[in-house]
Design a protein around this motif. Structure first.
Motif, PDB file in Angstrom:
ATOM      1  N   MET A 187     -43.733 -28.222  66.267  1.00  0.00           N
ATOM      2  CA  MET A 187     -43.672 -29.661  66.055  1.00  0.00           C
ATOM      3  C   MET A 187     -45.012 -30.374  66.186  1.00  0.00           C
ATOM      4  O   MET A 187     -45.148 -31.507  65.730  1.00  0.00           O
ATOM      5  CB  MET A 187     -42.676 -30.298  67.031  1.00  0.00           C
ATOM      6  N   HIS A 188     -45.989 -29.754  66.821  1.00  0.00           N
ATOM      7  CA  HIS A 188     -47.318 -30.372  66.870  1.00  0.00           C
ATOM      8  C   HIS A 188     -47.978 -30.158  65.512  1.00  0.00           C
ATOM      9  O   HIS A 188     -48.289 -29.021  65.137  1.00  0.00           O
ATOM     10  CB  HIS A 188     -48.167 -29.754  67.981  1.00  0.00           C
ATOM     11  N   ARG A 189     -48.178 -31.249  64.785  1.00  0.00           N
ATOM     12  CA  ARG A 189     -48.633 -31.120  63.397  1.00  0.00           C
ATOM     13  C   ARG A 189     -49.814 -32.039  63.083  1.00  0.00           C
ATOM     14  O   ARG A 189     -49.665 -33.037  62.375  1.00  0.00           O
ATOM     15  CB  ARG A 189     -47.479 -31.400  62.436  1.00  0.00           C
ATOM     16  N   PRO A 190     -50.981 -31.738  63.612  1.00  0.00           N
ATOM     17  CA  PRO A 190     -52.157 -32.520  63.233  1.00  0.00           C
ATOM     18  C   PRO A 190     -52.435 -32.346  61.740  1.00  0.00           C
ATOM     19  O   PRO A 190     -52.369 -31.244  61.225  1.00  0.00           O
ATOM     20  CB  PRO A 190     -53.270 -31.918  64.102  1.00  0.00           C
ATOM     21  N   ARG A 191     -52.690 -33.442  61.083  1.00  0.00           N
ATOM     22  CA  ARG A 191     -52.928 -33.425  59.627  1.00  0.00           C
ATOM     23  C   ARG A 191     -51.735 -32.823  58.872  1.00  0.00           C
ATOM     24  O   ARG A 191     -51.899 -32.258  57.789  1.00  0.00           O
ATOM     25  CB  ARG A 191     -54.217 -32.670  59.303  1.00  0.00           C
ATOM     26  N   GLY A 192     -50.552 -32.908  59.483  1.00  0.00           N
ATOM     27  CA  GLY A 192     -49.334 -32.491  58.806  1.00  0.00           C
ATOM     28  C   GLY A 192     -49.041 -31.008  58.825  1.00  0.00           C
ATOM     29  O   GLY A 192     -48.076 -30.558  58.214  1.00  0.00           O
ATOM     30  N   LEU A 193     -49.865 -30.213  59.524  1.00  0.00           N
ATOM     31  CA  LEU A 193     -49.694 -28.769  59.549  1.00  0.00           C
ATOM     32  C   LEU A 193     -49.342 -28.284  60.946  1.00  0.00           C
ATOM     33  O   LEU A 193     -50.116 -28.481  61.894  1.00  0.00           O
ATOM     34  CB  LEU A 193     -50.969 -28.063  59.078  1.00  0.00           C
ATOM     35  N   SER A 194     -48.199 -27.633  61.083  1.00  0.00           N
ATOM     36  CA  SER A 194     -47.834 -27.038  62.366  1.00  0.00           C
ATOM     37  C   SER A 194     -48.749 -25.862  62.655  1.00  0.00           C
ATOM     38  O   SER A 194     -49.431 -25.334  61.760  1.00  0.00           O
ATOM     39  CB  SER A 194     -46.377 -26.573  62.348  1.00  0.00           C
ATOM     40  N   LEU A 195     -48.747 -25.410  63.900  1.00  0.00           N
ATOM     41  CA  LEU A 195     -49.555 -24.238  64.252  1.00  0.00           C
ATOM     42  C   LEU A 195     -49.047 -22.996  63.525  1.00  0.00           C
ATOM     43  O   LEU A 195     -49.840 -22.100  63.199  1.00  0.00           O
ATOM     44  CB  LEU A 195     -49.536 -24.018  65.765  1.00  0.00           C
ATOM     45  N   VAL A 196     -47.752 -22.938  63.270  1.00  0.00           N
ATOM     46  CA  VAL A 196     -47.192 -21.830  62.492  1.00  0.00           C
ATOM     47  C   VAL A 196     -47.793 -21.825  61.092  1.00  0.00           C
ATOM     48  O   VAL A 196     -48.229 -20.784  60.582  1.00  0.00           O
ATOM     49  CB  VAL A 196     -45.661 -21.930  62.413  1.00  0.00           C
ATOM     50  N   ARG A 197     -47.814 -22.994  60.462  1.00  0.00           N
ATOM     51  CA  ARG A 197     -48.380 -23.113  59.117  1.00  0.00           C
ATOM     52  C   ARG A 197     -49.872 -22.794  59.130  1.00  0.00           C
ATOM     53  O   ARG A 197     -50.391 -22.147  58.202  1.00  0.00           O
ATOM     54  CB  ARG A 197     -48.133 -24.514  58.572  1.00  0.00           C
ATOM     55  N   GLN A 198     -50.577 -23.220  60.175  1.00  0.00           N
ATOM     56  CA  GLN A 198     -52.005 -22.931  60.267  1.00  0.00           C
ATOM     57  C   GLN A 198     -52.258 -21.424  60.349  1.00  0.00           C
ATOM     58  O   GLN A 198     -53.174 -20.906  59.712  1.00  0.00           O
ATOM     59  CB  GLN A 198     -52.601 -23.633  61.498  1.00  0.00           C
ATOM     60  N   MET A 199     -51.430 -20.730  61.141  1.00  0.00           N
ATOM     61  CA  MET A 199     -51.576 -19.277  61.233  1.00  0.00           C
ATOM     62  C   MET A 199     -51.313 -18.629  59.878  1.00  0.00           C
ATOM     63  O   MET A 199     -52.035 -17.707  59.459  1.00  0.00           O
ATOM     64  CB  MET A 199     -50.615 -18.720  62.280  1.00  0.00           C
ATOM     65  N   LEU A 200     -50.298 -19.103  59.177  1.00  0.00           N
ATOM     66  CA  LEU A 200     -49.982 -18.567  57.855  1.00  0.00           C
ATOM     67  C   LEU A 200     -51.153 -18.774  56.903  1.00  0.00           C
ATOM     68  O   LEU A 200     -51.538 -17.865  56.148  1.00  0.00           O
ATOM     69  CB  LEU A 200     -48.722 -19.238  57.308  1.00  0.00           C
ATOM     70  N   ASN A 201     -51.757 -19.954  56.948  1.00  0.00           N
ATOM     71  CA  ASN A 201     -52.862 -20.275  56.037  1.00  0.00           C
ATOM     72  C   ASN A 201     -54.126 -19.472  56.323  1.00  0.00           C
ATOM     73  O   ASN A 201     -55.000 -19.355  55.460  1.00  0.00           O
ATOM     74  CB  ASN A 201     -53.187 -21.768  56.110  1.00  0.00           C
ATOM     75  N   ARG A 202     -54.224 -18.917  57.509  1.00  0.00           N
ATOM     76  CA  ARG A 202     -55.400 -18.116  57.856  1.00  0.00           C
ATOM     77  C   ARG A 202     -55.358 -16.723  57.230  1.00  0.00           C
ATOM     78  O   ARG A 202     -56.348 -15.990  57.306  1.00  0.00           O
ATOM     79  CB  ARG A 202     -55.527 -17.990  59.380  1.00  0.00           C
ATOM     80  N   ASN A 203     -54.209 -16.363  56.670  1.00  0.00           N
ATOM     81  CA  ASN A 203     -54.052 -15.060  56.008  1.00  0.00           C
ATOM     82  C   ASN A 203     -54.442 -13.896  56.923  1.00  0.00           C
ATOM     83  O   ASN A 203     -55.060 -12.918  56.489  1.00  0.00           O
ATOM     84  CB  ASN A 203     -54.898 -15.002  54.721  1.00  0.00           C
ATOM     85  N   ARG A 204     -54.059 -14.020  58.174  1.00  0.00           N
ATOM     86  CA  ARG A 204     -54.387 -12.965  59.147  1.00  0.00           C
ATOM     87  C   ARG A 204     -53.583 -11.690  58.878  1.00  0.00           C
ATOM     88  O   ARG A 204     -54.042 -10.586  59.166  1.00  0.00           O
ATOM     89  CB  ARG A 204     -54.109 -13.487  60.554  1.00  0.00           C
ATOM     90  N   TYR A 205     -52.388 -11.879  58.330  1.00  0.00           N
ATOM     91  CA  TYR A 205     -51.503 -10.726  58.088  1.00  0.00           C
ATOM     92  C   TYR A 205     -51.397 -10.468  56.587  1.00  0.00           C
ATOM     93  O   TYR A 205     -51.283 -11.396  55.782  1.00  0.00           O
ATOM     94  CB  TYR A 205     -50.122 -10.993  58.687  1.00  0.00           C
ATOM     95  N   GLN A 206     -51.423  -9.203  56.210  1.00  0.00           N
ATOM     96  CA  GLN A 206     -51.446  -8.829  54.801  1.00  0.00           C
ATOM     97  C   GLN A 206     -50.144  -9.184  54.094  1.00  0.00           C
ATOM     98  O   GLN A 206     -49.068  -9.188  54.699  1.00  0.00           O
ATOM     99  CB  GLN A 206     -51.687  -7.317  54.671  1.00  0.00           C
TER     100      GLN A 206
END
Length: 217
Positions: A78-97
């Motif tokens: 639920m913490h969404r700075p600039r509209g992005l949750s931490l879950v979404r931020q992790m996804l956007n980092r492409n850490r996992y193949q």
């Protein structure tokens, strides 16, 4: 009670895959939580009434062991700075193949939603059917422990995310008692926006913590 039409036909297959993947979820949550800075942690604790000042220092006060799970769940979803949750931020980092179990789970977790649910049916082999008392949706949620230890009629608040042709939950469950007669439930048929979902989440956390205090008094 007549069985719900949302019960998957491939429940055994889903349960087997759920059991294989479930241990990855707390690992992902822990890694996602590391993305949160001190300001994010403090802001979430303040919104939830969990900040405490002792000896001139401000810190987070967990009154109950499960408080930590509920707080982490709120923080990363639920913490969404600039509209992005931490879950979404992790996804956007492409850490996992692409194609990895972690990537698949993250893509689904980014679609998570919080609500208040009524336990409609139990299916010990794989999970339970829940009624969303806000939207009126009926969903099948994979969780053998919940199905074996829960009761029809329980009112619970939790966060779900889609998984195949069913749903999984994020692990932070708040129980608010039991309602035996579903006739008293009148779903609003409403889809919450981000602000409404956050307010519902915060309201239920505060209410749940108050119930815990009263039980332990």
């Amino acid at each position: 009670m007549e069985q719900s039409s949302v019960l998957p036909q491939n429940i055994e297959e889903l349960t087997a895959e759920y059991q294989r993947l479930w241990p990855l979820l707390p690992v992902l949550h822990a890694n996602i939580g590391k993305l949160a800075g001190k300001d994010a942690v403090k802001a979430c604790a303040k919104r939830l009434g969990m900040l405490n000042k002792q000896g001139g220092k401000i810190g987070i006060h967990f009154e109950h062991e499960v408080d930590m799970d509920v707080f982490q769940d709120y923080l990363i979803y639920m913490h969404r700075p600039r509209g992005l949750s931490l879950v979404r931020q992790m996804l956007n980092r492409n850490r996992y193949q692409q194609g990895s179990d972690e990537r698949m789970l993250l893509e689904n977790m980014a679609q998570a939603r919080f609500s208040l649910f009524w336990v409609r049916e139990l299916h010990p082999a794989g999970g339970c059917v829940l009624l969303d008392v806000i939207s009126g949706d009926k969903v099948f949620v994979l969780d053998q422990t919940m199905a074996q230890q829960s009761e029809v009629g329980l009112l619970i608040a939790l966060r779900l995310f889609p998984f195949r042709n069913a749903w999984m939950h994020t692990g932070a469950t708040m129980v608010f008692g039991r309602i035996d007669d579903a006739a008293g439930l009148q779903p609003q048929g409403h889809r919450f926006n981000e602000q409404e979902e956050r307010e519902l989440n915060e309201e239920n956390i505060r209410r749940w913590r108050q119930i815990i205090r009263e039980m332990e008094a």
